[in-house]
Scaffold this active site. Structure first.
Site, PDB file in Angstrom:
ATOM      1  N   GLU A 124      -7.309  -0.068   5.774  1.00 16.97           N
ATOM      2  CA  GLU A 124      -6.707  -0.586   7.005  1.00 16.97           C
ATOM      3  C   GLU A 124      -5.409   0.096   7.382  1.00 16.97           C
ATOM      4  O   GLU A 124      -4.894  -0.114   8.483  1.00 16.97           O
ATOM      5  CB  GLU A 124      -6.486  -2.105   6.911  1.00 16.97           C
TER       6      GLU A 124
ATOM      7  N   THR B 175      -7.218 -12.631  -1.698  1.00 16.83           N
ATOM      8  CA  THR B 175      -6.584 -13.665  -2.514  1.00 16.83           C
ATOM      9  C   THR B 175      -5.751 -14.619  -1.681  1.00 16.83           C
ATOM     10  O   THR B 175      -5.811 -15.826  -1.885  1.00 16.83           O
ATOM     11  CB  THR B 175      -5.707 -13.013  -3.598  1.00 16.83           C
TER      12      THR B 175
ATOM     13  N   ASN C 177      -5.760   3.803   3.007  1.00 22.13           N
ATOM     14  CA  ASN C 177      -5.257   3.261   1.737  1.00 22.13           C
ATOM     15  C   ASN C 177      -6.410   2.731   0.896  1.00 22.13           C
ATOM     16  O   ASN C 177      -7.571   3.038   1.130  1.00 22.13           O
ATOM     17  CB  ASN C 177      -4.244   2.146   2.017  1.00 22.13           C
ATOM     18  N   LEU C 178      -6.085   1.897  -0.055  1.00 18.71           N
ATOM     19  CA  LEU C 178      -7.076   1.323  -0.951  1.00 18.71           C
ATOM     20  C   LEU C 178      -8.120   0.508  -0.201  1.00 18.71           C
ATOM     21  O   LEU C 178      -9.278   0.444  -0.620  1.00 18.71           O
ATOM     22  CB  LEU C 178      -6.359   0.445  -1.984  1.00 18.71           C
ATOM     23  N   CYS C 179      -7.731  -0.148   0.890  1.00 18.16           N
ATOM     24  CA  CYS C 179      -8.644  -1.066   1.585  1.00 18.16           C
ATOM     25  C   CYS C 179      -8.956  -0.619   3.004  1.00 18.16           C
ATOM     26  O   CYS C 179      -9.455  -1.414   3.805  1.00 18.16           O
ATOM     27  CB  CYS C 179      -8.069  -2.479   1.572  1.00 18.16           C
TER      28      CYS C 179
ATOM     29  N   CYS D 151       0.828  -1.204   0.000  1.00 18.99           N
ATOM     30  CA  CYS D 151       0.000   0.000   0.000  1.00 18.99           C
ATOM     31  C   CYS D 151       0.859   1.248   0.000  1.00 18.99           C
ATOM     32  O   CYS D 151       1.895   1.312   0.670  1.00 18.99           O
ATOM     33  CB  CYS D 151      -0.894   0.031   1.238  1.00 18.99           C
TER      34      CYS D 151
ATOM     35  N   GLY E  38      -1.232  -0.863  -4.173  1.00 15.29           N
ATOM     36  CA  GLY E  38      -2.556  -0.266  -4.049  1.00 15.29           C
ATOM     37  C   GLY E  38      -2.416   1.153  -3.515  1.00 15.29           C
ATOM     38  O   GLY E  38      -1.562   1.420  -2.656  1.00 15.29           O
TER      39      GLY E  38
END
Length: 967
Positions: free
Chosen positions: A577, A763, A573-575, A361, A389
């Site tokens: 966290e 994933t 970030n992208l997710c 990230c 990301g």
């Protein structure tokens, strides 16, 4: 209803699918003809619903849509290349399309029809005998040779060996049905794999059989490539030959410039002696297929990296700078190959390669000038190129209507720049391994916030839409105070209120009120006042309608940050966290990996000693990433080496509950979330202290919360102090010796500024064969779609429990399909199992928030927390997200809505962007028996009480192959 006759050669094959062939059950091959699927589905509908004129007209339109979905699913991964399908694959997709479309009665009849005819065919074959014509196999050079059925039988026999409740016979029988004379070697391998896959829904262990058959295909591909000609080996032969293969693999990969030449300089005798060939058999099909498609090294499309070579390559890459690098590589390999811990996708992609970009990230801040904005585009492209990301903070960019001194004109605001950022993410797709992905963050006081909320809409001016980029609200506490007080809220352009960007907590609130007073006096030119509740309502509407922007909380992220002395957390970030400081000089970087919690529990509870060993090694691996990493921009290198943040997370939380017999919707589950995270936190901080004693503190340690002996559990007091009269409903209990650890942290320091973050693990959890991250079980039986295809997923814990009670049979499988993987309506399932195996939409999401709150007190960063809601309404969303705020969460991630999980649907209709849609009464969500109510939700905010149940939200499809959260 059968498609058996529907795939006979048409008079004129469809020109769009002329390269697609279908193997019929008699072994003959015919061109694919989608129109025959339409005929079969039409018959199925009319058989169930009747054949009157009105029904026929409706069915015709519906079948056309379903047929297009089936065709798209079958050909999605073809890439324009020739495709061979078996009739069973087509029927599987028809069944899936019917289930996703919620045509349950038709699907159920279709399933029963298939089973009836399958039994009839088996009986007929038993009476008539095989009598098959001789089958020849076509080699890659085009030569034909007789099928070696003995080898096929041997490989299938190895594949079922040691697995309970599976047999070679049905796999071999189904394989024979998929053969035809002149079949290629690849098609022969796929025939065996597909034969086993059809049995997964009846017995989950056939997933392992499918994986082992895929492994045989991979072995043939890899060994033949390295040998320069056809070379086959079964698993028993590889047990003694893995070492020779690994040496050849390393030298060839170095020669091809895929691997760092330094790997060839390792003591390969010592390395190969540590390889565990038997661990190649530990994969489920989804895990191995994912590795095959996206992770294994390949050249010209040919995979030549076997699973244990893959894990050892990653381990050697992470140990490359260790003093005893062979010993450390073996230690790392043991952790990875046993699935106790898994590094993040960029690390798995690139470790040991010539471009080891291992970080997950990157967080950036975009300043308010063209140089900074266009540098941000370049940085995004360079960071995304090697699988990073992105989280971009766009708050400093002035808003629509703001004055531009250089041209004496007016700004077009932040939105046009976001459109370019969106297109950059699409253009740079991480080498085809996964989509480029970015998330734009904007603070709630920005004058462009209302346009920002609309970015993902499918209507309006497309030049002001970002259909491919994620968005998130960066929400200060002061805004939610105003919502709860039914007060007003003022929007500003950051060029006139520049210090708001760097302020948080009470300092932000005080300065914000000063700016409001200035605006009232006319001293600020670009400002607008709205009702806070109206803006909150619109935020929630867009969240349901488009799935964005996500709701993240600025103040908890900053008030509890260990690095307050070095800067400000401007975004996640992208997710959602990662919570690290960013500035124009520093791009924050985080290096991720996750503990597999299932591997660390028994029915009796958490194995704390094993967990301590795993975490110690994992933290060392993640710290190594920082020094080994290939940095594409200097701002990232500077930041990462100065602060050395890592993000240790977890996955398989729900599996760990299943192993202990704990229902997710229970106080016991919340308590387990608390205790398991406490141990991970304690051991992760301890490991970082030990690394500091060995390698030195991170450069910016002095002045941090760590240096003051303030650990994550202690920083809750800082948040509570800032909230003052606002309720902060957070448990502060602990069980370990934290005082001694505080002393060690103060005296020895920390190697890493941040050590924990719970990522989605979408994933890598597939690789390990467990549930994602801290996610609840989506369904107990469903088909998962990702970039590798469609996979039948059955909850093995449920199957084991049902077998123990004599309840697992074909009728149960059929019922699970009919009821979308839920046990709630299946009468013969006991209530305790219904509670234990309740699916995501049967569990009140407040239980998820309660568990996340208990974890959050131990974590120095945040969690990717998805929330589920079966029958969304404005009131429910309002209560849920304010509940998360009161529980001290730092961020939330996707909202998953029941109405959007079966089939992709259009955006919210009938709301016009407001929570004022009139709708039908929603069906009640199933609530497991014996699940006590979680903590009460906050009282609803005024005017946020609207039902979404009759609308089609786009919150999240769960199995979207283009969604990074689902990958």
């Amino acid at each position: 209803m059968s498609l058996e006759t529907s795939q006979r050669p048409p008079s004129a094959p469809d020109t769009n699918t002329g390269s697609v062939r279908v193997i019929r059950r008699d072994g003959s091959v015919s061109p694919f003809d989608a129109s025959k699927i339409s005929v079969a589905m039409t018959k199925a509908f009319l058989a169930v619903e009747g054949d009157d004129a009105a029904a026929s007209s409706r069915v015709h339109h519906l079948v056309a849509e379903l047929t297009a979905q089936v065709e798209s699913s079958l050909l999605r991964h073809s890439g324009g290349e020739p495709v061979t399908l078996h009739i069973e694959q087509i029927q599987d997709q028809v069944e899936l399309a019917l289930m996703r479309g919620e045509h349950h009665k038709v699907a159920r009849a279709y399933v029963l029809y298939r089973e009836e005819h399958s039994r009839a065919r088996a009986a007929e074959e038993a009476q008539t005998g095989s009598g098959e014509a001789e089958i020849h196999v076509r080699a890659t050079d085009g030569t034909l040779s007789p099928l070696d059925w003995d080898r096929v039988a041997h490989v299938v026999g190895e594949a079922v060996a040691g697995l309970a409740d599976v047999s070679a016979d049905p796999v071999l029988t189904e394989t024979r049905r998929n053969l035809y004379d002149g079949i290629s070697m690849d098609e022969l391998a796929l025939a065996q794999i597909m034969a086993a896959r059809t049995l997964v829904e009846q017995e989950p262990n056939y997933s392992y059989v499918s994986a082992r058959l895929l492994l045989d295909k991979l072995r043939a591909e890899a060994l033949s490539y390295l040998a320069g000609g056809t070379r086959l080996a079964n698993q028993s032969e590889m047990a003694t030959g893995y070492g020779d293969y690994f040496r050849d693999y390393v030298h060839r990969a170095v020669e091809l410039e895929h691997l760092d030449p330094e790997l060839a300089a390792f003591d390969l005798d010592r390395i190969t002696a540590a390889i565990r060939p038997e661990r190649d058999l530990d994969f489920g099909f989804l895990g191995l297929q994912t590795l095959y498609d996206r992770y294994f090294l390949h050249h010209d499309g040919i995979r030549f990296e076997l699973p244990q070579a893959f894990f050892m390559r990653v381990a050697m890459g992470l140990a490359i700078r260790e003093d005893d690098r062979e010993a450390r590589a073996i230690e790392f390999y043991e952790l990875l190959s046993s699935f106790h811990f898994m590094a993040s996708t960029p690390t798995l992609f690139n470790s040991g390669t010539t471009r080891p970009q291992l970080s997950s990230c990157f967080l950036t801040t975009v300043d308010d000038d063209l140089d900074s904005i266009f540098q941000a585009y370049k940085n995004n492209a360079l960071l995304a190129k090697y699988s990073g990301g992105l989280g971009n903070d766009w708050t400093p960019v002035r808003g629509l209507g703001a004055h531009i001194k250089g041209t004496n004109g007016q700004s077009q605001g932040v939105v046009p720049f976001l459109k370019i950022a969106n297109d950059t993410a699409v253009a740079v797709n991480q080498g085809g391994k996964r989509k480029g992905a970015a998330c734009a963050y904007l603070e709630t006081w920005h004058i462009d916030i209302e346009e920002f909320l609309d970015l993902r809409k499918n209507t309006g001016d497309d030049r002001r839409r970002t259909h491919d980029m994620n968005t998130a609200n960066w929400v200060p506490d002061e805004f939610l105070r105003r919502v709860e007080a039914n007060s007003h809220w003022t929007l500003f352009s950051p060029d006139e209120t520049p210090d708001l960007h760097d302020l948080y907590g009470n300092a932000f609130a005080e300065r914000y009120r000063e700016y409001e007073a200035m605006a009232e006096r006319g001293e600020i030119k670009v400002a607008r006042t709205v009702r806070a509740v109206d803006l909150w309502r619109r935020m929630l509407t867009m969240l349901f309608e488009t799935g964005h922007p996500w709701i993240t909380f600025k103040d908890p992220c900053n008030l509890r940050s260990p690095q307050q002395h070095t800067g400000v957390v401007h975004s996640s970030n992208l997710c959602t966290e990662i919570t690290l400081n960013t500035s124009t000089e520093e791009v924050a970087v985080c290096n991720l990996g996750s503990v597999n919690l299932l591997k660390h529990v028994t029915p009796a509870g958490l194995d704390t000693e094993l967990l301590a060993r795993t975490v110690k090694t994992a933290v060392r691996m993640l710290d190594n990433v920082i020094d080994i990493n290939f940095y594409t921009i200097p701002e990232a290198r500077r930041s990462n080496l100065r602060h050395r943040p890592i993000g240790l997370g977890l996955m398989g939380f729900q599996d760990a509950l299943f192993e202990q017999g704990i229902a997710l919707a229970s106080e016991a589950a919340v308590e387990f979330a608390d205790r398991s995270m406490e141990h991970i936190s304690y051991q992760a901080i301890t490991a970082s202290v030990e690394l500091a004693e060995e390698r030195g503190q991170y450069a910016s340690f002095e002045g941090s919360l760590w240096s003051k002996g303030i650990l994550p559990i202690d920083s809750l007091a800082l948040l509570a102090d800032a909230r003052k009269g606002d309720a902060l409903d957070v448990d502060t209990s602990s069980t370990l010796d934290w005082e001694t650890l505080r002393g060690r942290v103060r005296s020895s320091g920390m190697r890493n500024s941040n050590v924990m973050a719970i990522a989605p693990t979408a994933t890598i959890s597939n690789i390990c064969g467990v549930g994602q991250s801290i996610e609840p079980q989506f369904r107990n039986l469903f088909v998962k779609s990702n970039m590798s295809g469609d996979f039948t997923v059955v909850n093995p814990h449920l199957v084991a429990s049902l077998k123990a009670r004599g309840l697992w049979d074909e009728v149960m499988v059929s019922d699970l399909k009919y009821f979308d993987g839920s046990l709630g309506e299946i009468d013969r399932v006991p209530e305790d199992l219904k509670a234990l195996f309740a699916t995501a939409f049967e569990v009140d999401s407040r239980w998820l928030v309660d568990a996340a709150s208990r974890r959050q007190k131990w974590i120095d960063q945040a969690q990717s927390l998805n929330l589920y809601i079966a029958a969304p309404s404005g009131r429910k969303l309002d209560e849920l997200y304010r509940y998360a705020w009161h529980k001290g969460l730092k961020t939330t991630y996707y909202l998953r809505a029941q109405s959007a999980t079966h089939v992709e649907k259009s955006t919210l209709r009938g709301t016009d962007g407001k929570l004022n849609a009139v709708s039908a009464t929603p069906p009640p969500a199933a609530v497991p028996a014996a699940a006590p109510a979680p903590s009460p939700a906050p009282a609803p905010a005024p005017d946020v009480d609207v039902d979404f149940s009759a609308t089609d939200g786009a919150a999240c499809r769960i199995d979207d192959p283009d969604c990074e959260a689902c990958q």
